[in-house]
Design an enzyme around this catalytic site. Structure first.
Site, PDB file in Angstrom:
ATOM      1  N   CYS A   2      18.744   5.613  61.032  1.00 54.31           N
ATOM      2  CA  CYS A   2      18.262   4.444  60.458  1.00 54.31           C
ATOM      3  C   CYS A   2      19.207   3.860  59.549  1.00 54.31           C
ATOM      4  CB  CYS A   2      16.962   4.842  59.724  1.00 54.31           C
ATOM      5  SG  CYS A   2      15.733   5.527  61.057  1.00 54.31           S
ATOM      6  N   ARG A  27      21.944   0.160  63.419  1.00 50.49           N
ATOM      7  CA  ARG A  27      21.526   1.625  63.002  1.00 50.49           C
ATOM      8  C   ARG A  27      20.145   1.505  63.450  1.00 50.49           C
ATOM      9  NH1 ARG A  27      25.108   4.870  60.156  1.00 50.49           N
ATOM     10  NH2 ARG A  27      23.592   6.261  59.796  1.00 50.49           N
ATOM     11  N   TRP A  77      14.894   3.269  63.475  1.00 51.29           N
ATOM     12  CA  TRP A  77      14.821   3.477  64.632  1.00 51.29           C
ATOM     13  C   TRP A  77      14.019   4.827  64.836  1.00 51.29           C
ATOM     14  CZ3 TRP A  77      16.411   7.826  67.785  1.00 51.29           C
ATOM     15  CH2 TRP A  77      16.457   7.548  69.257  1.00 51.29           C
ATOM     16  N   ASN A 103      16.240   8.800  56.181  1.00 52.86           N
ATOM     17  CA  ASN A 103      16.839   8.978  57.476  1.00 52.86           C
ATOM     18  C   ASN A 103      17.085  10.595  57.851  1.00 52.86           C
ATOM     19  OD1 ASN A 103      18.172   8.638  59.797  1.00 52.86           O
ATOM     20  ND2 ASN A 103      20.094   7.991  58.668  1.00 52.86           N
ATOM     21  N   GLY A 104      16.449  10.984  58.893  1.00 57.38           N
ATOM     22  CA  GLY A 104      16.711  12.462  59.335  1.00 57.38           C
ATOM     23  C   GLY A 104      15.365  13.134  59.773  1.00 57.38           C
ATOM     24  N   GLU A 484      32.843   5.755  81.882  1.00 50.43           N
ATOM     25  CA  GLU A 484      32.712   4.761  80.606  1.00 50.43           C
ATOM     26  C   GLU A 484      32.225   3.289  81.024  1.00 50.43           C
ATOM     27  OE1 GLU A 484      32.725   3.234  76.509  1.00 50.43           O
ATOM     28  OE2 GLU A 484      32.405   5.157  77.529  1.00 50.43           O
ATOM     29  N   LYS A 488      28.599   1.310  79.812  1.00 50.65           N
ATOM     30  CA  LYS A 488      28.456   0.186  79.220  1.00 50.65           C
ATOM     31  C   LYS A 488      27.542  -0.595  79.912  1.00 50.65           C
ATOM     32  CE  LYS A 488      30.868   0.691  75.895  1.00 50.65           C
ATOM     33  NZ  LYS A 488      30.289   2.217  75.834  1.00 50.65           N
ATOM     34  N   GLU A 491      23.999   0.556  79.034  1.00 52.12           N
ATOM     35  CA  GLU A 491      23.601   0.320  77.620  1.00 52.12           C
ATOM     36  C   GLU A 491      23.120  -1.106  77.276  1.00 52.12           C
ATOM     37  OE1 GLU A 491      26.507   3.314  74.782  1.00 52.12           O
ATOM     38  OE2 GLU A 491      27.543   1.530  75.600  1.00 52.12           O
ATOM     39  N   HIS A 507      29.310  14.040  98.864  1.00 49.63           N
ATOM     40  CA  HIS A 507      28.612  15.063  98.609  1.00 49.63           C
ATOM     41  C   HIS A 507      27.262  14.711  97.954  1.00 49.63           C
ATOM     42  CE1 HIS A 507      31.852  18.072  98.807  1.00 49.63           C
ATOM     43  NE2 HIS A 507      32.530  17.251  98.543  1.00 49.63           N
ATOM     44  N   LYS A 606      23.333   2.951  66.514  1.00 57.56           N
ATOM     45  CA  LYS A 606      24.978   2.830  66.650  1.00 57.56           C
ATOM     46  C   LYS A 606      25.367   4.463  66.568  1.00 57.56           C
ATOM     47  CE  LYS A 606      29.385   1.654  66.742  1.00 57.56           C
ATOM     48  NZ  LYS A 606      29.797   1.293  68.042  1.00 57.56           N
TER      49      LYS A 606
END
Length: 611
Positions: A2, A27, A77, A103-104, A484, A488, A491, A507, A606
């Site tokens: 957050c 965030r 968040w 936050n936490g 990667e 992307k 996301e 496989h 983020k």
């Protein structure tokens, strides 16, 4: 995850808090709110959704817009409790005398809630955070800092916390354990934030709080103590980021801006770090003598997400260039699986923010096992940078979009420099080092040539925007590049995408291929290309559309595939960088075509600052 912002001073508080929340929205963005504290009054405003909804609500409260004194704000968040107005921060006590943003995670909140309810405290939210404000109210006896410290001594878990009270107008109490907080120092005013991005327009002078720190912040002073109320001292640091770097400029999204910044960020990452005469790298932040470098017998990289993919690319660098056995560990598993850290092992934690909770835990585990630590971070003064004690900064500037682009490429570039340094320290000849230096120097221009093809890539992306499943395949150091690229796409476009080593197709995954499952094949002209061509043929035999990234002029690949994105010729060590940029653009334009929220994709934040 957050975002927290607080201000105390003579200026109108709400505009400063709103500006900070907008800069912190990456965030967390499922709800937001603010609390304004004055003598005998507490104003609270909360909304579900983006910060723009909070801003609109504030416009309707004409009596609050020019409020002066102090205030705290939060963009959320969700962890405990669904996104809702009642679960949004700030949280107040029953008498509305105290307000907190947090936050936490409070790990023992069930026990604390039960204890407080027995004492008559009533809870309004489903969050774990609300217990903190009631604990403060219960402990208060005229001293807000002492009450906050007493409350936090009962808390198990993590917190970045800011507290205000009607009994102490102009005072903010802030505390940190496992979740970042930084104090911004002004003239006749001070601020607190979870990220320096929220402070850039107000000050460049900051104090990073350490775990266990608690601070009493007024317009004229900052009183720093530990949780036992013992005074502590912290250095004042200077932020060298340009405030304009945290603005979108003329770009429609931060992500596109940050993609196009990569030639410059790569230049910043390598500037002053190359010894051209000796064909090696200059990385003073590592803090190792040549003798100590020569003693390193193993490298372990600990990271999460895109940073882990950068580490996987570097595994090829360290083994091929320097001849050092290297493994990449998911940071969240590092401490729980009791890793074997042999003598002379170098652990490299990688984190853009330097505040990733799992990577911080990995650093502490590695320190406890006697490893050498050298961190890779983008934020000076971050927790990982400070606890590692040495490392290399990326100098990529603030990265605002949730999907990492320029930080990832800067990480790969710096890791290549580290491999060059270790290689020259061991088995790489001067001529080989000079050749690699020349290749590294050319990287920004290679990336510019890919960016020049943005419209062509957009046209290709438009043809594939309607597909809901993708495979990405690659070999060698282009295997983690494929991972990667798939990440992307997932996301920001919410398209299901899987990255595989190309040899893994047979496989199992090949059973899924048909005309509805496009394959993006990394077929650059580097070792392994011929094998990739065989994999492309296998995909085509199952009627899967194939998009390739290939070296300019490669007509064989062009004839085998439906669409091709060409990148300039470069070695296997450099290839991941321009290839990644092409994949970033491909994902971005698919997300645009699908109408997705690109900079703030759903369910993501983020910096993952809680486990």
């Amino acid at each position: 995850m957050c975002g927290i912002i607080g201000y105390t001073g003579a200026r109108a508080v709400p505009p400063i808090l709103l500006d900070g929340l907008k800069r912190l929205e990456y965030r967390g963005y499922d709800s937001s709110g603010m609390a304004l504290a004055g003598a005998g009054m507490m104003a609270e405003l909360k909304e579900v959704g983006k910060v723009a909804r909070l801003e609109a609500a504030l416009q309707a409260e004409s009596g609050l817009r020019e409020f002066t004194g102090c205030g705290i704000a939060h963009t959320r968040w969700a962890t405990h409790g669904v996104p809702s107005t009642v679960n949004a921060h700030p949280h107040c006590d029953g008498k509305r005398e105290f307000a907190i943003v947090h936050n936490g995670i409070v790990e023992n909140h069930h026990e604390l809630r039960s204890h407080l309810e027995k004492k008559g405290y009533r809870f309004r939210s489903q969050t774990d955070s609300e217990v903190i404000v009631h604990l403060i109210a219960d402990a208060y006896n005229g001293d807000l800092l002492a009450a906050t410290a007493a409350a936090l001594r009962q808390v198990s878990g993590t917190y970045g916390l800011a507290v205000v009270s009607v009994h102490h107008p102009g005072l903010i109490v802030a505390a940190r354990k496992g979740s970042p907080l930084v104090i911004g120092l002004g003239s006749g005013e001070n601020l607190i934030a979870s990220d320096i991005a929220a402070l850039l327009t107000h000050t460049r002078q900051v104090i990073y709080l350490n775990d266990g720190d608690i601070a009493a912040i007024s317009p004229e002073s900052v009183d720093l103590r530990d949780i036992s109320n013992v005074p502590v001292e912290r250095e004042v640091a200077n932020i060298d980021w340009d405030a304009a770097a945290a603005e979108k400029g003329n770009y429609p999204h931060f992500m596109l801006k940050e993609i196009f910044e990569q030639p410059e960020t790569i230049e910043n990452a390598i500037r002053g770090r190359i010894n051209y005469e000796m064909g090696t790298a200059i990385l003073n932040g590592l803090g190792f003598s040549p003798c100590e470098l020569a003693q390193i017998s193993r490298i372990v990289i600990a990271a999460c997400g895109s940073s882990m993919h950068a580490g996987m690319v570097a595994e090829y660098y360290f083994e091929d260039i320097a001849g050092i056995s290297t493994s990449v560990e998911q940071a969240a598993e590092f401490r729980y699986r009791n890793p074997i850290i042999e003598p002379n092992t170098l652990v490299i934690p990688i984190s853009q923010s330097g505040e990733t909770a799992d990577t911080i835990a990995a650093v502490r585990e590695a320190v406890g096992k006697g490893a050498y630590i050298s961190a890779l971070c983008n934020v000076v003064g971050s927790t990982i940078a400070r606890e590692a004690g040495r490392g290399v900064y990326l100098h990529a500037g603030p990265e605002i979009s949730v999907a990492s682009t320029k930080a990832f490429s800067s990480q790969v570039a710096v890791l290549l420099l580290m491999a060059l340094l270790l290689g020259r320290n061991r088995r790489l000849s001067r001529s080989e080092g000079c050749e690699l230096v020349r290749e590294i120097e050319q990287t920004p221009e290679l990336i510019r040539s890919v960016l020049a093809q943005a419209e062509e890539i957009r046209a290709i992306a438009k043809r594939y925007a309607g597909f809901d499943d993708f495979f990405y395949i690659g070999r060698g150091c282009l295997y983690p590049t494929a991972l990667e690229g798939a990440l992307k796409l997932k996301e920001i476009s919410y398209v299901h995408a899987e990255g595989y080593h190309a040899a893994e197709l047979k496989h199992g995954p090949i059973s899924l291929l048909d005309e509805r499952h496009p394959v993006l094949a990394l077929a650059n002209d580097i070792p392994g290309r011929d094998k990739i061509l065989g994999n492309i043929q296998e995909c085509r035999a199952r009627r899967a559309p194939v998009v390739a990234v290939a070296t300019a002029g490669d007509r064989e690949v062009e004839n085998l595939t439906d669409d091709v994105i060409f990148i300039p010729h470069c070695s296997r060590f450099i290839a991941p960088l321009p290839t990644t940029v092409a994949l970033q653009l491909f994902a971005y334009y698919i997300a645009v075509e699908r109408g997705c929220e690109i900079d703030q994709p759903r369910n993501l934040a983020k910096s993952v600052t809680v486990e």
